[in-house]
Design a protein around this motif. Structure first.
Motif, PDB file in Angstrom:
ATOM      1  N   GLU A  96       0.811  -1.219   0.000  1.00 16.72           N
ATOM      2  CA  GLU A  96       0.000   0.000   0.000  1.00 16.72           C
ATOM      3  C   GLU A  96       0.846   1.272   0.000  1.00 16.72           C
ATOM      4  O   GLU A  96       0.358   2.354  -0.358  1.00 16.72           O
ATOM      5  N   ASP A  97       2.111   1.155   0.381  1.00 10.71           N
ATOM      6  CA  ASP A  97       2.972   2.337   0.447  1.00 10.71           C
ATOM      7  C   ASP A  97       4.004   2.389  -0.668  1.00 10.71           C
ATOM      8  O   ASP A  97       4.890   3.254  -0.655  1.00 10.71           O
ATOM      9  N   LYS A  98       3.929   1.463  -1.633  1.00 11.64           N
ATOM     10  CA  LYS A  98       4.987   1.410  -2.641  1.00 11.64           C
ATOM     11  C   LYS A  98       4.460   0.790  -3.930  1.00 11.64           C
ATOM     12  O   LYS A  98       3.750  -0.212  -3.897  1.00 11.64           O
ATOM     13  N   ASP A  99       4.796   1.403  -5.051  1.00 11.44           N
ATOM     14  CA  ASP A  99       4.633   0.789  -6.358  1.00 11.44           C
ATOM     15  C   ASP A  99       6.010   0.299  -6.797  1.00 11.44           C
ATOM     16  O   ASP A  99       6.997   1.047  -6.691  1.00 11.44           O
ATOM     17  N   LEU A 100       6.068  -0.941  -7.272  1.00 13.06           N
ATOM     18  CA  LEU A 100       7.360  -1.546  -7.593  1.00 13.06           C
ATOM     19  C   LEU A 100       7.403  -1.931  -9.064  1.00 13.06           C
ATOM     20  O   LEU A 100       6.638  -2.789  -9.512  1.00 13.06           O
ATOM     21  N   VAL A 101       8.285  -1.288  -9.816  1.00 11.99           N
ATOM     22  CA  VAL A 101       8.526  -1.671 -11.206  1.00 11.99           C
ATOM     23  C   VAL A 101       9.394  -2.921 -11.204  1.00 11.99           C
ATOM     24  O   VAL A 101      10.469  -2.934 -10.595  1.00 11.99           O
ATOM     25  N   GLN A 102       8.915  -3.967 -11.876  1.00 17.14           N
ATOM     26  CA  GLN A 102       9.657  -5.219 -11.840  1.00 17.14           C
ATOM     27  C   GLN A 102       9.487  -5.995 -13.144  1.00 17.14           C
ATOM     28  O   GLN A 102       8.566  -5.744 -13.921  1.00 17.14           O
ATOM     29  N   ILE A 103      10.409  -6.936 -13.368  1.00 14.31           N
ATOM     30  CA  ILE A 103      10.255  -7.917 -14.432  1.00 14.31           C
ATOM     31  C   ILE A 103       9.598  -9.135 -13.808  1.00 14.31           C
ATOM     32  O   ILE A 103      10.120  -9.716 -12.850  1.00 14.31           O
ATOM     33  N   ASP A 104       8.459  -9.509 -14.344  1.00 15.71           N
ATOM     34  CA  ASP A 104       7.617 -10.530 -13.721  1.00 15.71           C
ATOM     35  C   ASP A 104       7.750 -11.857 -14.463  1.00 15.71           C
ATOM     36  O   ASP A 104       7.136 -12.070 -15.501  1.00 15.71           O
ATOM     37  N   PHE A 105       8.583 -12.758 -13.915  1.00 21.22           N
ATOM     38  CA  PHE A 105       8.698 -14.093 -14.483  1.00 21.22           C
ATOM     39  C   PHE A 105       7.541 -14.994 -14.030  1.00 21.22           C
ATOM     40  O   PHE A 105       7.222 -15.972 -14.692  1.00 21.22           O
ATOM     41  N   LYS A 106       6.941 -14.676 -12.894  1.00 19.85           N
ATOM     42  CA  LYS A 106       5.908 -15.556 -12.331  1.00 19.85           C
ATOM     43  C   LYS A 106       4.699 -15.675 -13.245  1.00 19.85           C
ATOM     44  O   LYS A 106       4.222 -16.779 -13.530  1.00 19.85           O
ATOM     45  N   ASP A 107       4.170 -14.549 -13.691  1.00 18.94           N
ATOM     46  CA  ASP A 107       2.932 -14.541 -14.464  1.00 18.94           C
ATOM     47  C   ASP A 107       3.104 -14.035 -15.888  1.00 18.94           C
ATOM     48  O   ASP A 107       2.148 -14.083 -16.669  1.00 18.94           O
ATOM     49  N   HIS A 108       4.302 -13.550 -16.235  1.00 18.89           N
ATOM     50  CA  HIS A 108       4.496 -12.951 -17.558  1.00 18.89           C
ATOM     51  C   HIS A 108       5.792 -13.430 -18.200  1.00 18.89           C
ATOM     52  O   HIS A 108       6.548 -12.638 -18.760  1.00 18.89           O
ATOM     53  N   LEU A 109       6.067 -14.727 -18.112  1.00 15.33           N
ATOM     54  CA  LEU A 109       7.211 -15.308 -18.816  1.00 15.33           C
ATOM     55  C   LEU A 109       6.721 -15.802 -20.174  1.00 15.33           C
ATOM     56  O   LEU A 109       5.967 -16.757 -20.266  1.00 15.33           O
ATOM     57  N   PHE A 110       7.138 -15.125 -21.250  1.00 17.79           N
ATOM     58  CA  PHE A 110       6.643 -15.433 -22.583  1.00 17.79           C
ATOM     59  C   PHE A 110       7.549 -16.391 -23.341  1.00 17.79           C
ATOM     60  O   PHE A 110       7.072 -17.226 -24.114  1.00 17.79           O
ATOM     61  N   VAL A 111       8.872 -16.258 -23.133  1.00 16.91           N
ATOM     62  CA  VAL A 111       9.836 -17.098 -23.842  1.00 16.91           C
ATOM     63  C   VAL A 111      10.960 -17.471 -22.892  1.00 16.91           C
ATOM     64  O   VAL A 111      11.449 -16.623 -22.136  1.00 16.91           O
ATOM     65  N   CYS A 112      11.355 -18.744 -22.932  1.00 10.46           N
ATOM     66  CA  CYS A 112      12.570 -19.196 -22.236  1.00 10.46           C
ATOM     67  C   CYS A 112      13.229 -20.232 -23.133  1.00 10.46           C
ATOM     68  O   CYS A 112      12.708 -21.336 -23.303  1.00 10.46           O
ATOM     69  N   GLU A 113      14.345 -19.856 -23.753  1.00 11.73           N
ATOM     70  CA  GLU A 113      15.038 -20.724 -24.707  1.00 11.73           C
ATOM     71  C   GLU A 113      16.490 -20.879 -24.269  1.00 11.73           C
ATOM     72  O   GLU A 113      17.221 -19.904 -24.153  1.00 11.73           O
ATOM     73  N   LEU A 114      16.900 -22.111 -24.053  1.00  8.18           N
ATOM     74  CA  LEU A 114      18.261 -22.396 -23.618  1.00  8.18           C
ATOM     75  C   LEU A 114      18.919 -23.356 -24.597  1.00  8.18           C
ATOM     76  O   LEU A 114      18.329 -24.366 -24.989  1.00  8.18           O
ATOM     77  N   SER A 115      20.132 -23.005 -25.012  1.00  6.97           N
ATOM     78  CA  SER A 115      20.937 -23.936 -25.796  1.00  6.97           C
ATOM     79  C   SER A 115      22.298 -24.077 -25.129  1.00  6.97           C
ATOM     80  O   SER A 115      22.852 -23.105 -24.600  1.00  6.97           O
ATOM     81  N   ILE A 116      22.826 -25.293 -25.124  1.00  2.63           N
ATOM     82  CA  ILE A 116      24.156 -25.584 -24.584  1.00  2.63           C
ATOM     83  C   ILE A 116      25.009 -26.075 -25.743  1.00  2.63           C
ATOM     84  O   ILE A 116      24.647 -27.051 -26.430  1.00  2.63           O
ATOM     85  N   ASP A 117      26.133 -25.401 -25.967  1.00  2.00           N
ATOM     86  CA  ASP A 117      27.005 -25.735 -27.096  1.00  2.00           C
ATOM     87  C   ASP A 117      26.215 -25.804 -28.398  1.00  2.00           C
ATOM     88  O   ASP A 117      26.426 -26.689 -29.241  1.00  2.00           O
ATOM     89  N   GLY A 118      25.257 -24.890 -28.547  1.00  5.87           N
ATOM     90  CA  GLY A 118      24.504 -24.784 -29.783  1.00  5.87           C
ATOM     91  C   GLY A 118      23.342 -25.750 -29.909  1.00  5.87           C
ATOM     92  O   GLY A 118      22.653 -25.750 -30.925  1.00  5.87           O
ATOM     93  N   THR A 119      23.094 -26.567 -28.882  1.00  8.18           N
ATOM     94  CA  THR A 119      22.023 -27.557 -28.949  1.00  8.18           C
ATOM     95  C   THR A 119      20.973 -27.268 -27.885  1.00  8.18           C
ATOM     96  O   THR A 119      21.304 -27.063 -26.711  1.00  8.18           O
ATOM     97  N   SER A 120      19.711 -27.259 -28.292  1.00  7.35           N
ATOM     98  CA  SER A 120      18.622 -27.061 -27.340  1.00  7.35           C
ATOM     99  C   SER A 120      18.417 -28.333 -26.529  1.00  7.35           C
ATOM    100  O   SER A 120      18.347 -29.430 -27.090  1.00  7.35           O
ATOM    101  N   ILE A 121      18.348 -28.174 -25.218  1.00  6.05           N
ATOM    102  CA  ILE A 121      18.159 -29.325 -24.325  1.00  6.05           C
ATOM    103  C   ILE A 121      16.845 -29.122 -23.603  1.00  6.05           C
ATOM    104  O   ILE A 121      16.744 -28.339 -22.650  1.00  6.05           O
ATOM    105  N   GLY A 122      15.827 -29.823 -24.060  1.00  2.00           N
ATOM    106  CA  GLY A 122      14.466 -29.563 -23.608  1.00  2.00           C
ATOM    107  C   GLY A 122      14.266 -29.705 -22.114  1.00  2.00           C
ATOM    108  O   GLY A 122      13.630 -28.863 -21.478  1.00  2.00           O
TER     109      GLY A 122
END
Length: 202
Positions: A96-122
Motif C-alpha cells: 500500500e505504500d509502494k509501487d514496484l517496477v519489476q520484471i515478472d517471471f511468475k505470471d508474464h514469462l513469454f519465452v525461455c530458450e536455452l541452448s548448450i554448445d549450440g544444442t537445445s536441451i528440452g
C-alpha cells in the motif's frame, strides 16, 4: 501540472536500456542467482547479458511491455550456452505504500530458450523455466501515498516500454508518475522517447 509532452502524466522518467541492463546483470550476479536456475550438473562460471526493448516477434500480441534478456553463458569444462528470456515488465501494487517496477517471471514469462554448445536441451530448458517462474526481479521502488491530495505526493506509478522505431533507436523504459489531485495520463500516446532525455551511453 501535467503538460502535453508528458501526455497527461505529472512526470515521466525515462530510463535507458543500458541502465536496466546494469540493474538486471547485478541481480543475476548477486549470490549466484542466475547460476542457481540450472541443475547442479551445470556450474555457471560467468555470463554476459544483453537487454533489448525492441518487441520480439514471437510474443503474443496481448503481451504488454515485454523485455528481452539474452545471456551468454560459460560453464565448466569449456561448455558455453545461450539463454534467451522474454518477460513482461509490470508495476506491483501489492504494497500500500509502494509501487514496484519489476520484471515478472511468475505470471508474464513469454519465452525461455536455452541452448548448450549450440544444442537445445528440452529437459534443462523446462527446469530453468520452472525455476524462473518462482521469481520476479525488482527494479525501481516508488514510494506512494495513494489517498493523498497533496501535489507533492506521488499517488501512482505506471510504466511503458518505449520502443523507438526511428533511426536513433533510443529505446527507453518510461516510468510515469501521478501526484496528488491528478489523474493518470494516456499511456498509449507514449510512443517515442523525449528529445530532451538524458542518454546513458550504450
Amino acid at each position: 501540472m501535467a503538460g502535453s509532452q508528458t501526455h497527461g502524466f505529472d512526470m515521466v522518467i525515462e530510463v535507458s536500456t543500458a541502465t536496466i541492463n546494469n540493474l538486471v546483470s547485478g541481480i543475476f550476479d548477486n549470490e549466484g542467482f542466475l547460476g542457481s536456475l540450472f541443475p547442479d550438473s551445470y556450474i555457471l562460471e560467468r555470463f554476459d547479458l544483453e537487454t533489448n526493448f525492441n518487441r520480439p516477434p514471437d510474443v503474443p500480441a496481448s503481451a504488454e511491455n515485454p523485455v528481452e534478456l539474452i545471456a551468454s553463458l560459460e560453464f565448466g569444462e569449456e561448455n558455453t550456452g545461450l539463454l534467451r528470456i522474454v518477460a513482461g515488465m509490470v508495476v506491483d501494487r501489492s504494497d500500500e505504500d509502494k509501487d514496484l517496477v519489476q520484471i515478472d517471471f511468475k505470471d508474464h514469462l513469454f519465452v525461455c530458450e536455452l541452448s548448450i554448445d549450440g544444442t537445445s536441451i528440452g529437459l534443462v530448458n523446462t527446469f530453468v523455466a520452472n525455476r524462473l517462474k518462482e521469481h520476479s526481479i525488482p527494479l525501481i521502488p516508488i514510494p506512494v501515498d495513494r489517498s493523498s491530495s497533496d501535489t507533492l505526493d506521488i499517488t501512482r506509478a505506471d510504466l511503458k516500454i518505449i520502443d523507438d522505431s526511428t533511426d536513433e533507436d533510443g529505446d527507453a523504459l518510461g516510468v510515469m508518475l501521478t501526484f496528488g489531485g491528478g489523474t493518470a495520463g494516456n499511456l498509449g500516446a507514449l510512443t517515442a522517447p523525449s528529445p530532451e532525455k538524458e542518454r546513458v551511453p550504450q
